[in-house]
Design an enzyme around this catalytic site. Structure first.
Site, PDB file in Angstrom:
ATOM      1  N   GLN A   1      41.166 -19.435  35.330  1.00  9.25           N
ATOM      2  CA  GLN A   1      42.246 -18.958  34.522  1.00  9.25           C
ATOM      3  C   GLN A   1      42.724 -17.777  35.032  1.00  9.25           C
ATOM      4  O   GLN A   1      41.832 -16.997  35.319  1.00  9.25           O
ATOM      5  CB  GLN A   1      41.756 -18.987  32.943  1.00  9.25           C
ATOM      6  CG  GLN A   1      43.041 -19.036  32.086  1.00  9.25           C
ATOM      7  CD  GLN A   1      42.439 -19.177  30.817  1.00  9.25           C
ATOM      8  OE1 GLN A   1      41.464 -19.866  30.412  1.00  9.25           O
ATOM      9  NE2 GLN A   1      43.075 -18.313  29.678  1.00  9.25           N
TER      10      GLN A   1
ATOM     11  N   SER B   1      34.397 -20.219  36.688  1.00 13.64           N
ATOM     12  CA  SER B   1      34.813 -20.644  35.139  1.00 13.64           C
ATOM     13  C   SER B   1      35.460 -21.986  34.955  1.00 13.64           C
ATOM     14  O   SER B   1      34.694 -23.026  35.284  1.00 13.64           O
ATOM     15  CB  SER B   1      35.537 -19.526  34.715  1.00 13.64           C
ATOM     16  OG  SER B   1      35.465 -19.653  33.409  1.00 13.64           O
ATOM     17  N   LEU B   2      36.618 -22.103  34.469  1.00 13.27           N
ATOM     18  CA  LEU B   2      37.426 -23.497  34.451  1.00 13.27           C
ATOM     19  C   LEU B   2      37.260 -24.288  35.697  1.00 13.27           C
ATOM     20  O   LEU B   2      37.167 -25.428  35.565  1.00 13.27           O
ATOM     21  CB  LEU B   2      38.609 -22.940  33.988  1.00 13.27           C
ATOM     22  CG  LEU B   2      39.891 -24.087  34.485  1.00 13.27           C
ATOM     23  CD1 LEU B   2      39.649 -25.159  33.497  1.00 13.27           C
ATOM     24  CD2 LEU B   2      41.203 -23.601  34.342  1.00 13.27           C
TER      25      LEU B   2
ATOM     26  N   ARG C   1      37.885 -27.840  25.512  1.00 13.45           N
ATOM     27  CA  ARG C   1      37.283 -26.474  25.934  1.00 13.45           C
ATOM     28  C   ARG C   1      38.527 -25.095  25.694  1.00 13.45           C
ATOM     29  O   ARG C   1      38.058 -24.273  24.944  1.00 13.45           O
ATOM     30  CB  ARG C   1      37.039 -26.434  27.216  1.00 13.45           C
ATOM     31  CG  ARG C   1      36.417 -25.179  27.729  1.00 13.45           C
ATOM     32  CD  ARG C   1      35.980 -25.411  29.088  1.00 13.45           C
ATOM     33  NE  ARG C   1      35.038 -24.333  29.902  1.00 13.45           N
ATOM     34  CZ  ARG C   1      35.544 -23.237  30.487  1.00 13.45           C
ATOM     35  NH1 ARG C   1      36.967 -22.921  30.352  1.00 13.45           N
ATOM     36  NH2 ARG C   1      34.809 -22.177  30.881  1.00 13.45           N
TER      37      ARG C   1
ATOM     38  N   HIS D   1      33.264 -15.493  28.199  1.00 17.71           N
ATOM     39  CA  HIS D   1      31.951 -15.359  28.706  1.00 17.71           C
ATOM     40  C   HIS D   1      31.243 -14.382  28.059  1.00 17.71           C
ATOM     41  O   HIS D   1      30.472 -13.485  29.002  1.00 17.71           O
ATOM     42  CB  HIS D   1      32.173 -15.225  30.302  1.00 17.71           C
ATOM     43  CG  HIS D   1      32.841 -16.513  30.907  1.00 17.71           C
ATOM     44  ND1 HIS D   1      32.261 -17.563  31.208  1.00 17.71           N
ATOM     45  CD2 HIS D   1      34.028 -16.780  31.523  1.00 17.71           C
ATOM     46  CE1 HIS D   1      32.691 -18.540  31.553  1.00 17.71           C
ATOM     47  NE2 HIS D   1      33.948 -17.826  31.874  1.00 17.71           N
TER      48      HIS D   1
ATOM     49  N   GLN E   1      27.803 -22.028  29.886  1.00 24.27           N
ATOM     50  CA  GLN E   1      28.819 -21.380  30.536  1.00 24.27           C
ATOM     51  C   GLN E   1      29.935 -20.681  30.135  1.00 24.27           C
ATOM     52  O   GLN E   1      30.557 -19.802  30.362  1.00 24.27           O
ATOM     53  CB  GLN E   1      29.642 -22.440  31.806  1.00 24.27           C
ATOM     54  CG  GLN E   1      30.343 -21.927  32.605  1.00 24.27           C
ATOM     55  CD  GLN E   1      31.707 -22.496  32.972  1.00 24.27           C
ATOM     56  OE1 GLN E   1      32.309 -22.856  31.954  1.00 24.27           O
ATOM     57  NE2 GLN E   1      31.996 -22.811  34.293  1.00 24.27           N
TER      58      GLN E   1
END
Length: 306
Positions: free
Chosen positions: A11, A90-91, A115, A196, A245
């Site tokens: 992102q 991440s994503l 998510r 996170h 995660q």
């Protein structure tokens, strides 16, 4: 023996119009983006190609990014260009899971839509993130541990750039302490929450319930997880790692270093922007890095790797 890795951004790299030439000119790309729309009930062409406010809102950004990344991936595979290993920030790890064969495209789209919603809903008031430039990870970890309140490292992006996350006041206190300790620059990030961080553990647990209903397959090629920066080679490892995660640090620099140590010398960044390529220049300048965010770059990569 040289190896190629496909890597996928997270992102923040999104922009209006991303993936439009792929959607218009390559049938499999249109198929993937339309599939994302069918699975989520969203008008993907409108979200991706028309000016709108939703594109920068987490619950929409994540599915928008993933649809474009998977579309380009499938176009590469259709040309016979494949990776030996894969990873995503991440994503982007969900695109890596598709690339590795652990998730079907439709399941990845459903998961990432959920998510994004869960992370958006779980964002507590008073969260913040900041990028710390010009100081080492050890010092940042030490100061975060000493700081009152919830603050930790969100992203180990590359040498000299680490992101911290947590409660707004705690992030501010840690930022001041880091300035006093010699950090070159600290930039508060314009984000909608403390991603996170431990503050999103509940969102991760809720995502786990969604994951329980989805088939996860053994990776056909290994992918490197953000959580441990180690290779994932077993189906049973995938679910708990994707759950964790959401609230754990993204060890991106360590992921890249693990792939290089394994013999990867060519990295192809697939998706909007050149964020990961920028990190790569600071992690290791001796590897080849290519980008694909438009049709011209796609053809260049295909010609180099086919």
């Amino acid at each position: 023996m040289s190896k190629t890795a496909f890597i996928f951004p997270g992102q923040g790299a999104q922009y209006t119009g991303m993936g439009k030439d792929f959607y218009e000119e390559i049938p499999v790309c249109r198929e993937m983006i339309d599939l994302a729309g069918e699975v989520t009930g969203l008008n993907m062409p409108a979200l991706l190609f028309e000016e709108n406010e939703e594109l920068n809102i987490t619950e929409y950004t994540q599915i928008a990014m993933l649809s474009v990344e998977v579309a380009i991936l499938k176009a590469l595979e259709a040309q016979g260009v494949k990776a030996d290993v894969t990873a995503g920030l991440s994503l982007g790890e969900y695109a890596a899971c598709v690339c590795a064969g652990t998730l079907l495209e439709k399941d990845a789209f459903l998961l990432v839509r959920k998510r994004g919603i869960l992370m958006q809903e779980a964002v507590p008031s008073g969260g913040a993130m900041a990028a710390v430039m010009g100081t080492g990870a050890d010092l940042i970890e030490e100061i975060c541990e000493k700081t009152e309140g919830i603050v930790s490292i969100a992203n180990y992006n590359c040498p000299g750039q680490i992101v911290i996350t947590g409660e707004k006041e705690a992030v501010e206190r840690a930022s001041e302490a880091l300035k006093e300790a010699g950090a070159r620059r600290i930039v508060p990030l314009k984000v909608s929450g403390p991603f996170h961080s431990a503050m999103l553990e509940q969102a991760g647990e809720a995502l786990g319930e969604v994951l329980d209903a989805i088939e996860v397959k053994k990776p056909e090629i290994p992918y490197v997880t953000n959580v441990t920066a180690q290779y994932v080679t077993k189906a049973e490892e995938v679910r708990p790692l994707l759950v964790k995660q959401v609230s754990s640090s993204v060890k991106w620099q360590q992921c890249v270093e693990a792939m290089i140590e394994d013999g990867v010398d060519t990295f192809v960044e697939i998706g909007p922007g050149k964020t990961l390529s920028g990190f790569m220049r600071k992690i290791n300048r001796n590897v080849t890095v290519m980008n694909i965010q438009n049709k011209e770059e796609f053809e260049t990569v295909v010609n180099c790797l086919k």
